[in-house]
Design a protein around this motif. Sequence first.
Motif, PDB file in Angstrom:
ATOM      1  N   LEU A   1       0.956  -1.046  -0.159  1.00 47.47           N
ATOM      2  CA  LEU A   1      -0.284  -0.216  -0.007  1.00 47.47           C
ATOM      3  C   LEU A   1       0.949   1.346  -0.002  1.00 47.47           C
ATOM      4  N   ARG A   2       0.324   2.368  -0.535  1.00 46.20           N
ATOM      5  CA  ARG A   2       1.145   4.023  -0.658  1.00 46.20           C
ATOM      6  C   ARG A   2       0.582   4.308   0.834  1.00 46.20           C
ATOM      7  N   ILE A   3       1.145   5.222   1.240  1.00 48.74           N
ATOM      8  CA  ILE A   3       1.117   5.758   2.520  1.00 48.74           C
ATOM      9  C   ILE A   3       2.263   7.425   2.178  1.00 48.74           C
ATOM     10  N   ALA A   4       1.341   8.752   2.651  1.00 50.48           N
ATOM     11  CA  ALA A   4       2.313   9.548   2.667  1.00 50.48           C
ATOM     12  C   ALA A   4       2.819   9.045   3.819  1.00 50.48           C
ATOM     13  N   ALA A   5       4.142  10.479   3.736  1.00 52.76           N
ATOM     14  CA  ALA A   5       5.678   9.605   5.054  1.00 52.76           C
ATOM     15  C   ALA A   5       5.101  10.336   6.223  1.00 52.76           C
TER      16      ALA A   5
END
Length: 92
Positions: free
Chosen positions: A14-18
Motif C-alpha cells: 500500500l502507498r502511504i504519506a510520509a
Amino acid sequence: MPRVPVEDNERMSLRIAAEEKSLLVRGAALQHVSLTKFVIRSAVANAQEVIELSERLELSERDSLQVMDLLEHPPEPNEKLMAAAFAMPRDL
C-alpha cells in the motif's frame, strides 16, 4: 506500470504519506512492536469493530416488544407465502 496483485494473501502493498508512516512508526516504537505487527493489530481490531457494528441490529423497546409478540403469536400464512412454500424443492 501497475504491479501484479499477490495471490497468496501473505503480502499486501500500500502507498502511504510520509507523515502517516512516521506516525505509525512512532506508535509501533512506543508499543515495542514491529511496524508490521502494529499496523496489522490496529487494522484487524478496526475491521472487527466495523464488522460487529454492521452485523448488529439494535431495536427500540417498542420494536423488540413487537418482534417478541410476533414470535409468540405468528400471523396465519397468506396465499402468497403458501404458494412460495409449495414451490420450494422438496430436497432442501
